[in-house]
Design a protein around this motif. Structure first.
Motif, PDB file in Angstrom:
ATOM      1  N   CYS A  10       0.837  -1.197   0.000  1.00 21.34           N
ATOM      2  CA  CYS A  10       0.000   0.000   0.000  1.00 21.34           C
ATOM      3  C   CYS A  10       0.873   1.249   0.000  1.00 21.34           C
ATOM      4  N   SER A  11       0.479   2.238  -0.766  1.00 24.32           N
ATOM      5  CA  SER A  11       1.187   3.517  -0.809  1.00 24.32           C
ATOM      6  C   SER A  11       0.762   4.378   0.383  1.00 24.32           C
ATOM      7  N   GLU A  13       1.472   7.458   0.716  1.00 26.10           N
ATOM      8  CA  GLU A  13       1.043   8.737   0.148  1.00 26.10           C
ATOM      9  C   GLU A  13      -0.406   8.686  -0.333  1.00 26.10           C
ATOM     10  N   ARG A  14      -0.848   7.536  -0.824  1.00 23.01           N
ATOM     11  CA  ARG A  14      -2.249   7.375  -1.233  1.00 23.01           C
ATOM     12  C   ARG A  14      -3.172   7.472  -0.026  1.00 23.01           C
ATOM     13  N   ILE A  15      -2.761   6.868   1.087  1.00 25.23           N
ATOM     14  CA  ILE A  15      -3.560   6.952   2.313  1.00 25.23           C
ATOM     15  C   ILE A  15      -3.575   8.396   2.815  1.00 25.23           C
ATOM     16  N   ALA A  17      -3.341  11.066   1.026  1.00 27.44           N
ATOM     17  CA  ALA A  17      -4.231  11.812   0.130  1.00 27.44           C
ATOM     18  C   ALA A  17      -5.697  11.585   0.503  1.00 27.44           C
ATOM     19  N   SER A  18      -6.054  10.358   0.867  1.00 27.16           N
ATOM     20  CA  SER A  18      -7.429  10.069   1.289  1.00 27.16           C
ATOM     21  C   SER A  18      -7.755  10.768   2.604  1.00 27.16           C
ATOM     22  N   ALA A  51      -1.786   3.098   6.761  1.00 29.46           N
ATOM     23  CA  ALA A  51      -1.442   2.348   5.545  1.00 29.46           C
ATOM     24  C   ALA A  51      -1.133   0.886   5.863  1.00 29.46           C
ATOM     25  N   TRP A 121       6.053   3.111   1.247  1.00 28.74           N
ATOM     26  CA  TRP A 121       5.294   1.867   1.162  1.00 28.74           C
ATOM     27  C   TRP A 121       4.972   1.270   2.530  1.00 28.74           C
TER      28      TRP A 121
END
Length: 138
Positions: A10-11, A13-15, A17-18, A51, A121
């Motif tokens: 899992c990224s 940075e994606r978490i 952003a959410s 994450a 990550w």
């Protein structure tokens, strides 16, 4: 005997952003109260904490072979710690029902979880083991 195996990457940075976009709504939809409390105690690594737990939920959904279908929801899969400090999963609802349906008669499920993160990550592995009931009493 091993009856399920799952992994997820899992990224962080994606978490993040959410979290930035949806805030508490995202947290409440995906994470348990225990997970939210743990993340709140880690303000500098909050996204990484989430994450890893997100990856654990994904890994479990793969280990039971459903993904997030057939009644298995993210919020029904919670990362908790054993008295030793080792992470494991607390399951409710459809996640628990799916796991229970996989376990052969005369056996109990034992869930093994490992998580790690190294920005950007987070990773988790889940192994589901069916242990004969007589071995649990020894």
């Amino acid at each position: 005997m091993i009856i399920g195996l799952g992994s997820d990457l899992c990224s962080i940075e994606r978490i993040q952003a959410s979290l930035d976009r949806f805030g508490a709504r995202f947290e409440a939809r995906v994470f348990t109260e225990v997970e939210r409390a743990k993340a709140a105690r880690r303000p500098f690594t909050r996204a990484g904490t989430y994450a890893k737990r997100f990856a654990a939920k994904e890994a479990f959904s793969k280990a039971v072979g459903t993904g997030f279908k057939r009644g298995v929801f993210m919020k029904d899969i919670g990362v908790v710690n054993l008295p030793s400090g080792a992470p494991t999963l607390a399951l409710t609802g459809g996640a628990k029902a799916r796991l229970d349906a996989m376990v052969p008669a005369g056996h109990a499920a034992r869930v093994h979880l490992t998580m790690t993160d190294d920005h950007p990550w987070a990773q988790a592995f889940v192994i589901i083991e069916a242990v004969p009931l007589e071995q649990l009493c020894e």
